[in-house]
Design a protein around this motif. Structure first.
Motif, PDB file in Angstrom:
ATOM      1  N   PRO A   1       3.619  -3.844   3.084  1.00 45.31           N
ATOM      2  CA  PRO A   1       3.717  -4.617   4.154  1.00 45.31           C
ATOM      3  C   PRO A   1       2.646  -4.432   5.117  1.00 45.31           C
ATOM      4  O   PRO A   1       2.047  -3.271   4.974  1.00 45.31           O
ATOM      5  N   ILE A   2       1.923  -5.235   5.772  1.00 46.44           N
ATOM      6  CA  ILE A   2       1.005  -5.029   6.730  1.00 46.44           C
ATOM      7  C   ILE A   2       1.617  -4.643   8.090  1.00 46.44           C
ATOM      8  O   ILE A   2       2.607  -5.222   8.561  1.00 46.44           O
ATOM      9  N   TYR A   3       1.224  -3.600   8.431  1.00 50.77           N
ATOM     10  CA  TYR A   3       1.895  -2.900   9.592  1.00 50.77           C
ATOM     11  C   TYR A   3       1.622  -3.554  10.937  1.00 50.77           C
ATOM     12  O   TYR A   3       0.249  -3.795  11.254  1.00 50.77           O
TER      13      TYR A   3
ATOM     14  N   THR B   1      -2.969  -4.054   8.473  1.00 50.74           N
ATOM     15  CA  THR B   1      -2.379  -4.482   9.645  1.00 50.74           C
ATOM     16  C   THR B   1      -2.153  -5.900  10.066  1.00 50.74           C
ATOM     17  O   THR B   1      -3.122  -6.612   9.795  1.00 50.74           O
ATOM     18  N   ASP B   2      -0.972  -6.035  10.508  1.00 50.75           N
ATOM     19  CA  ASP B   2      -0.739  -7.427  11.105  1.00 50.75           C
ATOM     20  C   ASP B   2      -0.902  -7.287  12.621  1.00 50.75           C
ATOM     21  O   ASP B   2      -0.259  -6.551  13.361  1.00 50.75           O
ATOM     22  N   GLU B   3      -1.946  -8.056  13.158  1.00 50.12           N
ATOM     23  CA  GLU B   3      -2.373  -7.940  14.193  1.00 50.12           C
ATOM     24  C   GLU B   3      -2.202  -8.924  15.370  1.00 50.12           C
ATOM     25  O   GLU B   3      -2.468  -8.999  16.483  1.00 50.12           O
TER      26      GLU B   3
ATOM     27  N   TYR C   1       6.181   6.298   4.669  1.00 52.30           N
ATOM     28  CA  TYR C   1       6.714   6.473   3.242  1.00 52.30           C
ATOM     29  C   TYR C   1       6.319   5.199   2.264  1.00 52.30           C
ATOM     30  O   TYR C   1       5.942   5.226   1.104  1.00 52.30           O
ATOM     31  N   THR C   2       6.416   3.956   2.961  1.00 50.08           N
ATOM     32  CA  THR C   2       5.938   2.809   2.191  1.00 50.08           C
ATOM     33  C   THR C   2       4.630   2.755   1.500  1.00 50.08           C
ATOM     34  O   THR C   2       4.269   2.580   0.335  1.00 50.08           O
ATOM     35  N   THR C   3       3.966   3.537   2.239  1.00 52.10           N
ATOM     36  CA  THR C   3       2.304   3.495   2.020  1.00 52.10           C
ATOM     37  C   THR C   3       2.139   4.702   0.927  1.00 52.10           C
ATOM     38  O   THR C   3       1.396   4.428  -0.131  1.00 52.10           O
TER      39      THR C   3
ATOM     40  N   TRP D   1      15.945   2.788   3.991  1.00 49.87           N
ATOM     41  CA  TRP D   1      15.395   3.505   5.038  1.00 49.87           C
ATOM     42  C   TRP D   1      15.496   4.843   5.209  1.00 49.87           C
ATOM     43  O   TRP D   1      16.461   5.291   4.641  1.00 49.87           O
ATOM     44  N   TRP D   2      14.579   5.339   5.915  1.00 47.29           N
ATOM     45  CA  TRP D   2      14.827   6.795   6.130  1.00 47.29           C
ATOM     46  C   TRP D   2      15.431   6.988   7.424  1.00 47.29           C
ATOM     47  O   TRP D   2      15.166   6.328   8.401  1.00 47.29           O
ATOM     48  N   LEU D   3      16.665   7.734   7.592  1.00 47.67           N
ATOM     49  CA  LEU D   3      17.460   8.116   8.505  1.00 47.67           C
ATOM     50  C   LEU D   3      16.863   9.493   9.026  1.00 47.67           C
ATOM     51  O   LEU D   3      16.581  10.116   8.029  1.00 47.67           O
TER      52      LEU D   3
HETATM   53  N1  MSP Z   1       4.441  -6.654  10.141  1.00 49.14           N
HETATM   54  C1  MSP Z   1       5.336  -6.718   9.302  1.00 49.14           C
HETATM   55  C2  MSP Z   1       5.291  -6.779   8.045  1.00 49.14           C
HETATM   56  C3  MSP Z   1       4.644  -8.002   7.606  1.00 49.14           C
HETATM   57  S1  MSP Z   1       4.206  -8.003   5.812  1.00 49.14           S
HETATM   58  C4  MSP Z   1       3.374  -9.444   5.505  1.00 49.14           C
HETATM   59  C5  MSP Z   1       6.209  -5.325   9.890  1.00 49.14           C
HETATM   60  N2  MSP Z   1       5.710  -4.463  10.313  1.00 49.14           N
HETATM   61  S2  MSP Z   1       6.305  -3.147  10.684  1.00 49.14           S
HETATM   62  O1  MSP Z   1       5.112  -2.394  11.327  1.00 49.14           O
HETATM   63  O2  MSP Z   1       7.329  -3.066  11.524  1.00 49.14           O
HETATM   64  O3  MSP Z   1       6.563  -2.322   9.454  1.00 49.14           O
HETATM   65  C6  MSP Z   1       7.565  -2.625   8.844  1.00 49.14           C
HETATM   66  C7  MSP Z   1       7.725  -1.745   7.493  1.00 49.14           C
HETATM   67  O4  MSP Z   1       7.426  -0.188   7.677  1.00 49.14           O
HETATM   68  C8  MSP Z   1       9.072  -1.817   6.782  1.00 49.14           C
HETATM   69  O5  MSP Z   1       9.260  -2.835   5.964  1.00 49.14           O
HETATM   70  C9  MSP Z   1       9.103  -0.602   6.238  1.00 49.14           C
HETATM   71  O6  MSP Z   1       8.388  -0.599   4.911  1.00 49.14           O
HETATM   72  C10 MSP Z   1       8.616   0.194   6.966  1.00 49.14           C
HETATM   73  N3  MSP Z   1       9.554   0.933   7.592  1.00 49.14           N
HETATM   74  C11 MSP Z   1       9.854   0.963   9.030  1.00 49.14           C
HETATM   75  N4  MSP Z   1      10.696   2.033   9.414  1.00 49.14           N
HETATM   76  C12 MSP Z   1      11.441   2.389   8.230  1.00 49.14           C
HETATM   77  C13 MSP Z   1      12.027   3.547   7.935  1.00 49.14           C
HETATM   78  N5  MSP Z   1      12.957   4.035   8.839  1.00 49.14           N
HETATM   79  N6  MSP Z   1      12.130   3.982   6.634  1.00 49.14           N
HETATM   80  C14 MSP Z   1      11.407   3.558   5.792  1.00 49.14           C
HETATM   81  N7  MSP Z   1      10.720   2.489   6.045  1.00 49.14           N
HETATM   82  C15 MSP Z   1      10.647   1.769   7.159  1.00 49.14           C
HETATM   83  O7  MSP Z   1       7.452  -5.410   9.675  1.00 49.14           O
END
Ligand code: MSP
Length: 645
Positions: A11-13, A50-52, A25-27, A292-294
C-alpha cells in the motif's frame, strides 16, 4: 505481462505520521517476496510509495504550520530513510503528488466522465473525517465509524459519482471464477459476503474544495478535488507507465500481487477491480490481505502509547533479526503478537542458538583442524542421509511457501534443517575424529555440514541479506554467488574444494532474556495451586461420548459487543456453506475487530440457547488459565466447515 515476471506492490503509506511496525511489516514482506522471486530467477518489479493527498495530510500540515506539500516533502523522508535502513530493495518509490501520477489520474477521470461513467449528483451520508469515507446509516456501529469507531458527521453536498454499482454481478462472478484473486480464502469469503448481501452503490469520487483543497483537481470541475482513494489506487498503474509508456506497462501489468493489510480490503477488493474493469484493464493476479500486528493481545494505538517503533528494535537487535522475527512469527493472513519478550525468545532460540551455533562450530572446526581450508567433497553416505533430506526438503518447502504465501512455514523447514545440521555434528563428533586422527571422516563431516550451511544461508538470504552475506562470505562463496539462485541451492555440492574459510565473529550474539511482565508474574503463584488441580482424578469418557460432540472450523465474519453485557460478543460465523450466530463470553479478551477473519473451532451440535435476548447457535472453544483466555484456532489455513476429527 509475461507470466514469469513478478510485479509486487505495498500500500502507499499516508505521510501524516511516522512509520510504525505495521508499515515496516508490509514493506519487509514485499521485499522478502521480491528477493525470493529474484532467487527463483524471475524478473521482478517492486513498488512502494506514499499517499500524499487528502484531509489527513491537510490537517497534519495545518497543525504544524506548513503547506501540505512542505509537509509531504518533510515526512516522506522518514519512510525513505526507514526503507534504506531496513534493506528494502524497491525498484521504484511513487509519491501521489508527482506529475507522473497526477496527470494519469486526471486522464482516467476525464475518460470516465466522457464515457458517462462519472456523473454529478447529490450525496447525503455519514462521513468519517480520519478515514475520508462516507457510510450509510446502516453501516454505522453505535453511531460511529465501522472502520475506526470514531464519531462521524452527517453531510449533504453536490458530488461526482463513479458508476461502480453496475459492476456488482460482474465482480461477484470474477471473484468466484478466480479463487486466487483475493487471498487468503477467508478474505475472499468476506468480500463475497458483502457483495452478495448488500447492494453495491456508486462511489463518490469528489470532495468540494471548500472543504478540502489538498487533492488532484477534477479535470471537468475546478471546484472539486479527487477522493483520495480513487487517486491512491491508481498508483499501481501510473508507476509502471499506464498511458505514458506502453512497453513498460505491458511488461509489468497486471500486477502479480498487491500486498495489503486487512484494514484496506474493501477499497482493494471492490473499488480497485471495478475501476480497472471500467478502464478495460486486466485484474491483478492476487490481492493478498495480511493480518495485524498486535502488541500482546492489544491493537496498537497512539492513545494506548503502545506503538512499536521499528527503529528502536533495529537499533537494539539489528535489522536482520528484526526482519526474521516479522517473517517467522506471522502466519500470513492471521493476526500476530509482537512483544519484546517473544522477540528475544525466538531470537535466542533460532538465531543465536540454532543458526549461530552451527555457523560458529563449523567455521572454528575448519580453522582449527583443517588450517581454514575447506576439505574436498566426498559423496554423502548413510550417515548424511537425514542431513541431506532435511536440507533438500527445506529447499523444496521454501520455494512452495513463497508461491503459497506461507513464509513462516518455509522458514520453519529451514530451521529444522539447521537443527538437523547440529544433530549431525553432535552425532559424528568431529572433535573426537580430530583427536583420533581420522582425517578422512573428519573432512567428510566438515564438508557436508558446510554444504548444509551454504544452502540454508541461501534460503535465508532474502530474509536476512546482510547477515547471510557475512556468513556466505565466511564460507568462501564467490561474490557472484552471494545472492543465491535456486538452481545452485538445489545441488548438494556447491562449495569449492580448497576454499578459504575466513575467521568469523558470532553472527547473532545472545540477547538478555526479557523478564516476565508484571501481569504474568502476578499469575505465577496461581500456577502452583493449579498444578495439583491438574492431578485430580477426572471423569473419564468413552470414545462414543466424544464422538457425539461435533466440532467444526468456522470463520468469523462479523463481531460486535452485546449492549449492556461487558463480557459478551455476538459473532456471525461462516461454517462451510452455512451462517451461524453465537454469543460468547470473550469481550474482555478480544476486541471485535481482532476476530474478523479468524478461523476458530465451534461445537455445532449444541442445543440453541438465548443469551441476553440473543439466539446463540453453538459454542466456541477457548483455552483458559488464570486470567488468560485464548481462542482455539487451527495450525494453518483450512476452509471453514472442516470437521475436527
Ligand atoms: N494510504 C492508504 C493505502 C492506500 S493503497 C492504494 C493507507 N495507508 S496507511 O499508512 O494507513 O497504511 C496502511 C497499511 O499499513 C495497512 O494496510 C497495512 O499494510 C499496514 N499496517 C498498519 N498497521 C498495521 C498493523 N498494526 N499491523 C500490520 N500492518 C498494518 O491505508
Amino acid at each position: 505481462m509475461n507470466e514469469s515476471n513478478f510485479y509486487i506492490t505495498t500500500p502507499i503509506y499516508y505521510v501524516n505520521d511516522i512509520p510504525h511496525i505495521g508499515h515496516a511489516y508490509t514493506t519487509i514482506l514485499a521485499d522478502v517476496l521480491a528477493r525470493y522471486h529474484r532467487l527463483l530467477d524471475r524478473k521482478t518489479f517492486f513498488l512502494t510509495g506514499t499517499d500524499e493527498h487528502g484531509q489527513k495530510v491537510q490537517q497534519a500540515a495545518a497543525k504544524r504550520g506548513h503547506t501540505p506539500q512542505e509537509h509531504c516533502d518533510k515526512y516522506v523522508v522518514r519512510f525513505q530513510d526507514l526503507w534504506k535502513r531496513l534493506g528494502i530493495t524497491n525498484d521504484d518509490f511513487i509519491r501521489t503528488t508527482q506529475p507522473r501520477h497526477t496527470t494519469i489520474v486526471k486522464k482516467i477521470l476525464q475518460d470516465f466522465y466522457d464515457r458517462g461513467l462519472i456523473y454529478s449528483g447529490s450525496y447525503k451520508g455519514w462521513y468519517c473525517v480520519p478515514d475520508e469515507r462516507y457510510f450509510t446509516e446502516k453501516d454505522l456501529v453505535d453511531h460511529r465509524c465501522p472502520e475506526c469507531h470514531r464519531p462521524v458527521e452527517e453531510l449533504e453536498e453536490k458530488s461526482y459519482f463513479f458508476k461502480m454499482g453496475q459492476y456488482q454481478d460482474w465482480l461477484i462472478n470474477y471473484i468466484e471464477e478466480h479463487p486466487d484473486f483475493i487471498q487468503p480464502e477467508h478474505r475472499r469469503q468476506e468480500t463475497l459476503g458483502f457483495l452478495k448481501n448488500d447492494k453495491l452503490g456508486d462511489l463518490c469520487i469528489s470532495r468540494p474544495k471548500k472543504r478540502l483543497e489538498w487533492g488532484i483537481e477534477l479535470p471537468f470541475d475546478p471546484d472539486y478535488v479527487t477522493y483520495v482513494w480513487f487517486d491512491a489506487l491508481v498508483n499501481y498503474i501510473s508507476a509502471v507507465g499506464y498511458l505514458a509508456d506502453d512497453e513498460k506497462f505491458n511488461t509489468w501489468w497486471p500486477a502479480s500481487c498487491h500486498l495489503i493489510g486487512k484494514d484496506i480490503l474493501r477499497t482493494h477488493s471492490v473499488f480497485w477491480p471495478t475501476m480497472l474493469h471500467a478502464m478495460g484493464l486486466p485484474m491483478p493476479k492476487t490481492i493478498f490481505a495480511h493480518g495485524w500486528w498486535l502488541v500482546g493481545d492489544t491493537k496498537m494505538s497512539k492513545s494506548l502509547q503502545n506503538v512499536i517503533n521499528p527503529m528502536d528494535m533495529v537499533d537494539k537487535y539489528g535489522v536482520d533479526a528484526f526482519r526474521y522475527f516479522l517473517m517467522a512469527a506471522m502466519n500470513l493472513g492471521l493476526d500476530a503478537s509482537f512483544t519484546e519478550k517473544l522477540f528475544v525468545e525466538r531470537y535466542n532460540a533460532e538465531l543465536a542458538n540454532d543458526l549461530g551455533n552451527l555457523s560458529l562450530r563449523i567455521v572454528s572446526m575448519i580453522r582449527r583442524n583443517a588450517n581454514g581450508i575447506l576439505p574436498d567433497y566426498q559423496e554423502p553416505g548413510e550417515d548424511e542421509k537425514e542431513l541431506v533430506d532435511a536440507t533438500m526438503t527445506a529447499v523444496k518447502e521454501m520455494s512452495a511457501a513463497v508461491e503459497s504465501m506461507q513464509i513462516d512455514k518455509g522458514l520453519a523447514f529451514v530451521i529444522t534443517a539447521i537443527r538437523e545440521g547440529n544433530r549431525y555434528f553432535d552425532k559424528m563428533k568431529p572433535w573426537a575424529l580430530a583427536k583420533t586422527g581420522d582425517l578422512n571422516t573428519l573432512g567428510r563431516v566438515l564438508r557436508h555440514t558446510a554444504e548444509c550451511l551454504r544452502i540454508v544461508s541461501g534460503l535465508l538470504y532474502p530474509v536476512m541479506p546482510a547477515k547471510m552475506t557475512e556468513l556466505r562470505t565466511t564460507l568462501g562463496i564467490p561474490s557472484d554467488d552471494i545472492m543465491p539462485s535456486i538452481t545452485r541451492l538445489s545441488n548438494w555440492k556447491g562449495l569449492q574444494d580448497g576454499a578459504t574459510i575466513a575467521e568469523a565473529a558470532p553472527l547473532f550474539p545472545r540477547a538478555d532474556p526479557i523478564k516476565e511482565d508484571d501481569a504474568q508474574q502476578k499469575a505465577e503463584p496461581k500456577k502452583a495451586a493449579s498444578k495439583n488441580k491438574d492431578k485430580q482424578p477426572v471423569n473419564l469418557v468413552t470414545i462414543d461420548q466424544v464422538g457425539k460432540v461435533k466440532l467444526k472450523t468456522a470463520t468469523v465474519i462479523k463481531a460486535e459487543k452485546v449492549p449492556e453485557a461487558d463480557k459478551l460478543l455476538k459473532l456471525q460465523l461462516q461454517v462451510g456453506d452455512e451462517k451461524r450466530q453465537i454469543v460468547a463470553g470473550i469481550a474482555e479478551f478480544y476486541a471485535p475487530d481482532q476476530l474478523i477473519g479468524m478461523t476458530i473451532v465451534v461445537i455445532v451440535n449444541l442445543k440453541p440457547a438465548v443469551i441476553k435476548g440473543i439466539e446463540s447457535n453453538g459454542m466456541l472453544l477457548a483455552a483458559k488459565k488464570g486470567k488468560a483466555l485464548r481462542l482455539v484456532t487451527t495450525d494453518g489455513e483450512i476452509a471453514s466447515g472442516a470437521s475436527i476429527e
